[in-house]
Design an enzyme around this catalytic site. Structure first.
Site, PDB file in Angstrom:
ATOM      1  N   LYS A 107     -84.940  -7.930  18.585  1.00  0.00           N
ATOM      2  CA  LYS A 107     -84.370  -6.788  19.295  1.00  0.00           C
ATOM      3  C   LYS A 107     -83.953  -7.165  20.732  1.00  0.00           C
ATOM      4  O   LYS A 107     -83.048  -6.560  21.287  1.00  0.00           O
ATOM      5  CB  LYS A 107     -85.379  -5.636  19.373  1.00  0.00           C
ATOM      6  CG  LYS A 107     -85.944  -5.175  18.034  1.00  0.00           C
ATOM      7  CD  LYS A 107     -85.082  -4.161  17.376  1.00  0.00           C
ATOM      8  CE  LYS A 107     -85.653  -3.413  16.189  1.00  0.00           C
ATOM      9  NZ  LYS A 107     -86.520  -4.064  15.232  1.00  0.00           N
TER      10      LYS A 107
HETATM   11  C1  PLP Z   1     -86.409  -3.972  13.858  1.00  0.00           C
HETATM   12  C2  PLP Z   1     -86.937  -5.088  13.054  1.00  0.00           C
HETATM   13  C3  PLP Z   1     -86.470  -5.350  11.757  1.00  0.00           C
HETATM   14  C4  PLP Z   1     -85.454  -4.467  11.090  1.00  0.00           C
HETATM   15  O1  PLP Z   1     -84.190  -4.545  11.675  1.00  0.00           O
HETATM   16  P1  PLP Z   1     -83.098  -3.399  11.450  1.00  0.00           P
HETATM   17  O2  PLP Z   1     -81.972  -3.726  12.330  1.00  0.00           O
HETATM   18  O3  PLP Z   1     -83.785  -2.111  11.828  1.00  0.00           O
HETATM   19  O4  PLP Z   1     -82.756  -3.412   9.995  1.00  0.00           O
HETATM   20  C5  PLP Z   1     -86.962  -6.460  11.099  1.00  0.00           C
HETATM   21  N1  PLP Z   1     -87.894  -7.255  11.667  1.00  0.00           N
HETATM   22  C6  PLP Z   1     -88.381  -7.027  12.902  1.00  0.00           C
HETATM   23  C7  PLP Z   1     -89.417  -7.943  13.448  1.00  0.00           C
HETATM   24  C8  PLP Z   1     -87.914  -5.945  13.634  1.00  0.00           C
HETATM   25  O5  PLP Z   1     -88.402  -5.731  14.870  1.00  0.00           O
END
Ligand code: PLP
Length: 465
Positions: A107
């Protein structure tokens, strides 16, 4: 470039306006009115590619010299100079590590940039935003890290009480800053997301507080994630050769960015949507139907989601960009709690997408077998991606095409699962070593819209402006 809403009834926006608006006035999500074609120098250099790709989406509304500086600053906070790393496992399966940013999850790649963009744009306009976001664990800390201490922002993050890991919670609640407010909601992530959506859909409230979004409903986040798909192809040799991506999926933001890269000309014959036991997307991609179930808590909490917001962006395309059809389909889904799409729609995605889901036992086994094979320690989310990549490879279809599996979090973020698999877990990086000793700041609230709305009002400094 203009941005249009997936529900077709909100005004068009330019990039900066879409950035600050988040959710469109008609409840839809912004998408580019047409997909540009990516032409890159092909060096695989992250900053260079980031600028080349994102210029296509921002050039008309953002000074490009300044944008370049914002990009450079955003990725200077990463532990790796090359920002993301690409490692070969075996059998033409590669792991792309996206978690070398400040909060140890992918993120950060998008939010470090979005924080800088908010700051620049709000300063330029002399405006203030109240950021409200829901988190299944990782968005919250990445958004807080990107927005803390900024005078022109207040940030309120809702997380589902007792459903995020301790490290995830502490990464949010131990940040001591005048503009950071954590709320533990007595409910699930979907409840948190619904509360946020309801606040955005109350236009009077939203305008009064000048609400801004950091969830992947914000187009700028999806845009920033397109970059590493291009970088992966470049580092594998060229953007013309085919590459399959396996993506651990929750809210469908990350994998939709892969689809956006494909729409811009990148050669991605297939996207693997990898889910945990919350397998609603697996049903969709395999059987063209979805049924909402209770959220099952798993070892990969950031993917414990039933209603993936960003699927709306794909549905918009499948329905030939007809916002009315999107709206009626989604309303039907909400009221009947299930939908099926017709076979002509199914034909548009059945050969370019595949859905796979795995339970916690498989995840634990994967973490231990991958550690044995290569010494690489996966977190439980990244393990779901690798499981999908391996299963797909074993099917002997798409032979010879490299599969890049996205690693979305550092294993030390999820020590319980990793310890269960390996009996030990790598430590947190030095800068986070005392996380468990730091004091926590958060408010616990019931899953009640009015209560939460009033709390957000009390956190916002909007009246001081
Ligand atoms: C947010 C997240 C996901 C999922 O990603 P999306 O974009 O919501 O599909 C997968 N793994 C981790 C570690 C995350 O923080």
């Amino acid at each position: 470039m203009k941005y249009v809403s997936t529900r077709g009834a909100a005004p068009e926006k330019n990039f900066s306006e879409a950035l600050l608006t988040g959710l469109a006035d008609d409840g839809g999500l912004y998408v580019p009115d047409e997909w540009p074609s990516i032409k890159c120098s092909g060096t695989g250099d992250y900053l260079e590619t980031a600028f080349e790709v994102m210029s296509l989406f921002t050039a008309e509304s953002l000074d490009q010299e300044i944008f370049k500086k914002i990009i450079d600053e955003a990725y200077a906070s990463f532990d790796l100079k090359e920002v993301v790393s690409l490692i070969e496992l075996d059998e033409q399966i590669f792991l792309m590590e996206l978690f070398h940013g400040p909060t140890l999850a992918f993120k950060d790649v998008a939010l470090q940039l979005v924080g800088g963009l908010f700051d620049y744009e709000l300063n330029r306009r002399g405006e203030h935003l109240t950021i409200v976001g829901a988190t299944s664990g990782d968005t919250g800390s990445a958004a807080i890290e990107a927005c803390k201490d900024r005078q022109n922002l207040d940030i309120v993050i809702l997380h589902p009480s007792d459903r995020v890991s301790e490290v995830q919670r502490r990464q949010m609640t131990t940040v001591d800053s005048f503009n950071v407010h954590n709320v533990a909601i007595e409910g699930t992530f979907d409840d948190c997301q619904d509360l946020v959506k309801a606040m955005f859909n109350d236009l009077e409230y939203r305008n009064k507080l000048k609400l801004g979004a950091v969830n992947s409903i914000n187009w700028a986040r999806v845009m920033a994630q397109i970059v590493y798909y291009v970088v992966a192809s470049e580092r594998l040799g060229s953007t013309d050769q085919p590459v399959i991506f396996s993506v651990p999926t929750g809210n469908f933001g990350n994998v939709f960015a892969g689809h956006a890269a494909r729409n811009c000309g990148l050669n991605i014959p297939k996207l693997l949507v990898a889910s945990n036991e919350n397998d609603i997307l697996t049903q969709f991609f395999n059987f063209a139907e979805m049924k909402i179930d209770e959220v099952i808590p798993t070892l990969s909490p950031s993917m414990d989601i039933q209603i993936s917001s960003n699927l709306e962006r794909l549905i918009f395309e499948l329905f030939e960009r007809d916002g009315k059809k999107v709206e009626s389909l989604l309303e039907k889904f909400r009221s009947d709690r299930k939908i099926r799409v017709d076979s002509d729609i199914e034909a548009k995605f059945s050969s370019t997408w595949a859905g796979y889901s795995f339970d916690d036992e498989e995840v634990i086994k994967c973490i231990s077998s991958e550690a044995e094979r290569s010494g690489i320690i996966l977190d439980p989310h990244s393990a779901v991606g690798v499981l999908a990549a391996r299963l797909h490879r074993n099917k002997k279809i798409d032979s010879g095409i490299p599969i890049v599996s996205l690693a979305t979090a550092h294993p030390a973020k999820f020590p319980k699962a990793v310890e269960r698999a390996l009996g030990k877990c790598p430590p947190l990086p030095e800068r986070l070593a005392d996380l468990h000793e730091r004091p926590e700041f958060f408010t616990r609230l019931p899953n009640d819209l009015e209560t939460v709305k009033n709390h957000v009002i009390s956190c916002s400094r909007i009246d001081e402006k």
